[in-house]
Design an enzyme around this catalytic site. Sequence first.
Site, PDB file in Angstrom:
ATOM      1  N   THR A  62       0.825  -1.211   0.000  1.00 37.13           N
ATOM      2  CA  THR A  62       0.000   0.000   0.000  1.00 37.13           C
ATOM      3  C   THR A  62       0.854   1.253   0.000  1.00 37.13           C
ATOM      4  OG1 THR A  62      -1.600  -1.242   1.309  1.00 37.13           O
ATOM      5  CG2 THR A  62      -1.927   1.126   1.148  1.00 37.13           C
ATOM      6  N   TYR A 151      -1.575 -10.622   4.605  1.00 38.74           N
ATOM      7  CA  TYR A 151      -1.607  -9.220   5.035  1.00 38.74           C
ATOM      8  C   TYR A 151      -3.022  -8.858   5.480  1.00 38.74           C
ATOM      9  CZ  TYR A 151      -0.874  -4.119   4.659  1.00 38.74           C
ATOM     10  OH  TYR A 151      -0.795  -2.766   4.899  1.00 38.74           O
ATOM     11  N   ARG A 156      -8.492  -1.044   5.377  1.00 37.30           N
ATOM     12  CA  ARG A 156      -8.502  -0.830   3.928  1.00 37.30           C
ATOM     13  C   ARG A 156      -9.271  -1.917   3.174  1.00 37.30           C
ATOM     14  NH1 ARG A 156      -4.643   2.995   1.750  1.00 37.30           N
ATOM     15  NH2 ARG A 156      -3.231   3.798   3.353  1.00 37.30           N
ATOM     16  N   ILE A 221       6.770  -4.438   9.547  1.00 36.54           N
ATOM     17  CA  ILE A 221       6.901  -3.867   8.213  1.00 36.54           C
ATOM     18  C   ILE A 221       6.465  -2.413   8.350  1.00 36.54           C
ATOM     19  CG2 ILE A 221       6.122  -3.958   5.825  1.00 36.54           C
ATOM     20  CD1 ILE A 221       5.750  -6.954   6.130  1.00 36.54           C
TER      21      ILE A 221
END
Length: 310
Positions: A62, A151, A156, A221
Amino acid sequence: MTGTMTAGRTQERQALNRLYHGSLTALVTPFLENGDVDRQGFAGLVERQIAGGTRGLVPMGTTGESPTLTHEEHLGIIETCVTVTAGRVPVMAGAGSNCTREAVDMARQAARIGADALLVVVPYYNKPTQEGLYRHFMSIADATDLPLWLYCIPGRSVVNLAIETMGRLANHPNIVGTKDATADMTRPIAVRRAAGADFNQLSGEDGSILSFRAAGGHGCISVTSNVAPALCSQLHELWESGKTEEAIALQDRLSPLHDALFAETSPGPVKYALSRLGLCRPELRLPLVEPRPETRQRIDAALQALELME
């Protein structure tokens, strides 16, 4: 035979945990003034990350604005990352889509280019059931031999990946971990029970890194590490060496930058921050736009407090 295979898979996953831990960076994709991808600028960002102690690079997530890049641009960025990195740290390529066929193709292309691992987001917009999610991820995991991270980012994707579904998916030899952006600090504990202690867990939330690690996570991350790779790497090193109070003190110093970089939709703020450091232009692709003046002021103040900018 089954016991031998299980022991072998456990050893493989333990080896991955030693490789994928600490600070990894969800890389931005810099653009030129005309809006084209700046691959030379991207190469410079990769070198800066490695020099700063980042332990893994994640292009085309993203933060890399993957929804607005063409497939050719997407694969070009992964290829540049693999080439510049040259094996010094692992490259976990974003290969997610809300179309399973497209995600399978992206995964195969990333493997062909030379990526070391895949990051595959929960499909967005079309709201699959848990059974649909299971079949989606299994199809992608079957497509290559690369290790795959699930993920989870319901903010989102809307749909979350249930713990029970993750436990089922963890039986696939290629599905080895998760990037968790739920900010639920009970989740790493539940995932460990469902998927096993050797299932790799990476946070996707900069503001709760130490809490995530205390709950059993292996690393993060990070978006913030685009801006401050050395400090983010140091945070994990302090934690891993048992220097808890020093790690908390550094977390406190980094928190204003974390907050500022997520004051508006990412990666707008992080690209602005990098532009203030002279590392890339602040351009984004619509529908994303530059941060508001008050957000820019917050970012400037956070950079100055960390002595990253005068």
